[in-house]
Each structure stands twice: as C-alpha cells, then as structure tokens.
Design a protein around this motif. Structure first.
Motif, PDB file in Angstrom:
ATOM      1  N   ARG A  57       0.852  -1.184   0.000  1.00  0.00           N
ATOM      2  CA  ARG A  57       0.000   0.000   0.000  1.00  0.00           C
ATOM      3  C   ARG A  57       0.888   1.234   0.000  1.00  0.00           C
ATOM      4  NH1 ARG A  57      -3.717   1.070   4.656  1.00  0.00           N
ATOM      5  NH2 ARG A  57      -3.086   3.208   4.346  1.00  0.00           N
ATOM      6  N   GLY A  59       0.532   5.842   0.111  1.00  0.00           N
ATOM      7  CA  GLY A  59      -0.367   6.904   0.495  1.00  0.00           C
ATOM      8  C   GLY A  59      -0.510   6.979   1.994  1.00  0.00           C
ATOM      9  N   PRO A  60      -1.489   7.723   2.492  1.00  0.00           N
ATOM     10  CA  PRO A  60      -1.629   7.939   3.929  1.00  0.00           C
ATOM     11  C   PRO A  60      -2.055   6.675   4.670  1.00  0.00           C
ATOM     12  CG  PRO A  60      -3.521   8.843   2.776  1.00  0.00           C
ATOM     13  CD  PRO A  60      -2.541   8.437   1.716  1.00  0.00           C
ATOM     14  N   ALA A  61      -1.762   6.653   5.975  1.00  0.00           N
ATOM     15  CA  ALA A  61      -2.190   5.545   6.819  1.00  0.00           C
ATOM     16  C   ALA A  61      -3.690   5.623   7.046  1.00  0.00           C
ATOM     17  CB  ALA A  61      -1.448   5.580   8.152  1.00  0.00           C
ATOM     18  N   GLY A  62      -4.254   4.519   7.507  1.00  0.00           N
ATOM     19  CA  GLY A  62      -5.666   4.489   7.813  1.00  0.00           C
ATOM     20  C   GLY A  62      -6.448   3.598   6.876  1.00  0.00           C
ATOM     21  N   PRO A 122       0.340  13.915  -3.652  1.00  0.00           N
ATOM     22  CA  PRO A 122      -0.088  13.729  -2.257  1.00  0.00           C
ATOM     23  C   PRO A 122      -1.484  13.107  -2.216  1.00  0.00           C
ATOM     24  CG  PRO A 122      -0.365  16.024  -2.895  1.00  0.00           C
ATOM     25  CD  PRO A 122       0.241  15.323  -4.083  1.00  0.00           C
ATOM     26  N   ARG A 124      -4.919  11.548  -0.976  1.00  0.00           N
ATOM     27  CA  ARG A 124      -5.777  11.796   0.192  1.00  0.00           C
ATOM     28  C   ARG A 124      -6.315  10.505   0.783  1.00  0.00           C
ATOM     29  NH1 ARG A 124     -11.237  11.698  -1.682  1.00  0.00           N
ATOM     30  NH2 ARG A 124     -11.358  11.729  -3.958  1.00  0.00           N
ATOM     31  N   MET A 125      -6.018   9.385   0.149  1.00  0.00           N
ATOM     32  CA  MET A 125      -6.433   8.066   0.637  1.00  0.00           C
ATOM     33  C   MET A 125      -5.424   7.047   0.150  1.00  0.00           C
ATOM     34  SD  MET A 125      -9.637   7.255  -1.928  1.00  0.00           S
ATOM     35  CE  MET A 125     -10.485   8.772  -1.470  1.00  0.00           C
ATOM     36  N   PRO A 126      -5.354   5.883   0.798  1.00  0.00           N
ATOM     37  CA  PRO A 126      -4.360   4.892   0.389  1.00  0.00           C
ATOM     38  C   PRO A 126      -4.720   4.165  -0.904  1.00  0.00           C
ATOM     39  CG  PRO A 126      -5.642   4.067   2.239  1.00  0.00           C
ATOM     40  CD  PRO A 126      -6.051   5.490   2.042  1.00  0.00           C
ATOM     41  N   GLU A 154      -6.776  -1.342   8.501  1.00  0.00           N
ATOM     42  CA  GLU A 154      -6.583  -0.463   7.347  1.00  0.00           C
ATOM     43  C   GLU A 154      -7.111  -1.105   6.072  1.00  0.00           C
ATOM     44  OE1 GLU A 154      -2.822   2.219   8.682  1.00  0.00           O
ATOM     45  OE2 GLU A 154      -2.342   0.379   7.599  1.00  0.00           O
ATOM     46  N   GLN A 381      -6.211  12.431  -5.378  1.00  0.00           N
ATOM     47  CA  GLN A 381      -5.403  13.530  -4.858  1.00  0.00           C
ATOM     48  C   GLN A 381      -6.222  14.441  -3.938  1.00  0.00           C
ATOM     49  OE1 GLN A 381      -3.396  15.580  -8.127  1.00  0.00           O
ATOM     50  NE2 GLN A 381      -3.127  13.617  -9.169  1.00  0.00           N
TER      51      GLN A 381
END
Length: 381
Positions: A57, A59-62, A122, A124-126, A154, A381
């Motif tokens: 994966r 991108g951002p965590a979560g 950047p 905004r979601m994984p 996640e 994004q």
C-alpha cells in the motif's frame, strides 16, 4: 508510458507462473520493483512455501482507499500450438503476445507502470495493491489475503479487479462450486456381474440425476447473465480397468456455476440424499464396503455489485465507459465483497484471447488501462 509498460510486461511474461509452478520468482521481481520506489510489501505464503500473495500500500495511513487486484498465475500451454514463444513478449500488429498477456499480466504491468504517477502526488487516501496466486484453479490463493484484509484496521473500501473486460466495467459474475464424487463398488469377473457392484453404472445414475437437477435450475432465470440461469455439468469421469472386470471404482467431477443469489446448496443436498438413501442401500446389499463420497474441489461466491452505486459511477468516469455488464468467468470479487470491500471488475484485453494459443493483448487496451489509472490517481489527490 507505454514503453514502461512494455518493459514491465516483458519481465512478467518471462516467468512461467502456470498454476502448478511456483510464483515466487515473479513475486521477488515485483518486491524489488516496489522496494526501489520505497514501497514496502508483504508476502502471504501458502502452506508449502512455494507460492505467495503479495500485498502493498502507498499513500496515507488508515482505512479506506482503493485496491487494485490481480492474479499472477496463468493457465498451461500444454498441447497448444503456439506460433510465438509463450513465455516471452512478442510484439506484432499493435499487439503484445505471450501467455498471460491478457489474463492478466497486462493489467499487472499497467498497475506497476502507473505507480510513479501515484507516488508523485499527495494522495488523500491509500492505494492498495493485491497480487494473488492460484486464481486459475479456483481462487485458492487469494483467500489468505482476504483473511488478512478482513482482520486489518486499514482495510480498503473499494476494489478494482483487472480481469480482461476490454475496459468495460463489470458488476457481476456467477459463483462456482466444484465437487468430486467417488463411487466404490465391488469387483468381480464380468461373467458373474450380479455378484459385483458396478461403480461405473452407479456413477452413471448419479450423473443422470445431476442432469435432471440441471434442468430444474433453468426454471429460475436472470437475464443480466449469459446463460441466464445456473448451470450444472459433469466435466471429468474415470473408472474401470478391463472390459471383463466389473469396475470397483469410478469417480467424476462436476460443477455448478450459479447465479449470485441462487441457493444451490439445496441441489447438492438433494443429490447427496439420493446417493445415500437410494443408491447406497442397493450397493451395500451386495457388498457392504461399497461407498459414495462427495469431496470439494473448489468454490468461490458470485459477485453482484449495484451498478448504480457511487463507486460504479466513479469507475465509469475513470474508465471512460458506462457500459456495465456481467461476465461468464469467475473472479475473487465475491470473496472481497464478502469481506466488506465493494468490488467491480475492469481491465485491459479480452477473455476471447485468454487461455488460448497465441494469447495477446492489444496495445490500445494497455493505453486505455493506463488512462483509467491516471484518472484514478487524479481522483485520489
């Protein structure tokens, strides 16, 4: 970008990942490809240690985000008359030839080639990547990955499976149950046939009963599918050793490909009851050791995602096509859906070329898939 896809596809096609073989060399190659871009990945091994799923994966965590899923195994080339090397890329007439080019290393190559674009933004979601093994023999390998995702904090929200659909979004397919029936009779000289239990003849009675069940399944129809009803067929049968010996053993394999909301367990239960209550007493009256056994071979659920859902509308925008349909072949989609991951199917190439000699994927299909992934990247994004 097409040159990058071509280079990656060349590498992927060179690995013989026929389902009976290990896929670890290909998995290692993808691991290295991801690691060079700073993307960590995780192997999920099979019990033998010869095969692995790969999950990654970025991108951002979560929780949430989109997963791109595809299988690494291919069907055999045995007995097929290829005019080009099956485990190499051959480019002719705006087509890339090779085993798995359409089903489905073409999609895997597109996914890998698109990663630099995802990494440059950047998100905004994984973005989740799921590469599985043994899909071609019953969606076997992906099950451990489904279990891993089901337990994860996640877990992705949506999944696109890149099976070849000519880049048209697909919202559904039938489920499948494959079973083997083993009939054990009693052998004797054919001159004294009544003293034996003919396993082939009792298997034939069961197959005839399955044919009756197949006719009953036709009564319930759903025109979204082709054929528009659940199907049942016997595909393999083995038995007997010589004409002058009453056969002691016979086995046959049969499958049900069923509408996603059809309950076919009742059909299986009825056939098993027929075997247990009607046939087996007749057999054991002659030879007590006679037996009938039903063994599972493979099973995966159907898929039926609402084409009016927001996810479906987004996929129509990303792929550039709102021609939603169903397909006749199965995928891991139903397993992901059962785990709470909304799933649709959309990928480059056509199953008309899959599993055949001189399998190919059109360059135009690769380009359309890359466009879909670029649109997805922009949306994320």
């Amino acid at each position: 970008m097409s040159n990058a896809v071509r280079e990656i596809l060349t590498a992927l096609l060179a690995f013989d990942t026929t389902s009976r073989e290990s896929n670890l060399a290909l998995i290692s190659w993808i691991e290295d490809f991801l690691a060079r871009r700073g993307i960590a990945s995780q192997r999920i091994m099979d019990d033998s240690g010869r095969k692995a799923n790969l999950y990654a994966r970025l991108g951002p965590a979560g929780a949430g985000g989109v997963m791109l899923s595809g299988h690494t195994d291919v069907v055999p080339v045995d007995g097929q008359n290829w005019s080009v090397p099956p485990f190499a890329l051959t480019e002719q007439h705006e087509r890339y030839y090779g085993r798995g080019s359409a089903d489905m290393k073409g999609f895997l190559a597109c996914v890998l080639a698109s990663l630099d674009g995802f990494l440059a933004q950047p998100l905004r979601m994984p973005l989740h990547l799921a590469f599985s093994y043994d899909e071609e023999v019953g969606c076997l390998g992906v099950r451990s990955m489904v279990d891993y995702l089901r337990a994860s904090a996640e877990k992705p929200l949506m999944c696109i499976i890149g099976e070849p659909t000519e880049m048209r979004p697909v919202y559904g397919h039938k489920g499948k149950i494959g079973l083997r029936c083993q009939v054990q009779g009693h052998a004797c000289h054919s001159a004294y046939a009544p003293s034996g239990v003919n396993a082939i003849e009792y298997a034939a009675k069961l197959i005839n009963r399955l044919g009756e069940a197949a006719q009953q399944l036709k009564q319930r129809q759903d025109t979204r599918f082709d054929p528009p009803f659940s199907t049942l067929q016997t595909g393999v049968i083995k038995g007997g050793s010589a004409l002058n010996i009453v056969p002691q053993d016979c086995q046959f394999d049969f499958e049900i490909r069923y509408l996603p909301d059809d309950d076919v367990q009742g059909v299986i239960a009825e056939v098993e009851q027929f075997a247990r209550q009607e046939l087996l007493p007749q057999m054991q009256a002659v030879a007590l050791a006679s037996a009938i056994r039903f063994l599972p071979i493979s099973q995966y659920p159907g898929l039926l995602t609402d084409p009016r859902s927001q996810f479906a509308q987004w996929l129509a925008q990303w792929s550039g096509s709102d021609e939603f349909s169903t397909v006749a072949f199965g995928t891991e989609g139903g397993l992901f859906d059962e785990a709470g991951i909304a799933t649709l199917i959309c990928g480059p190439g056509s199953m008309d070329q899959g599993h055949k000699p001189d399998e190919f994927i059109a360059v135009e299909q690769i380009e359309r898939c890359m466009a879909m992934l670029a649109n997805l990247c922009q949306w994320m994004q």
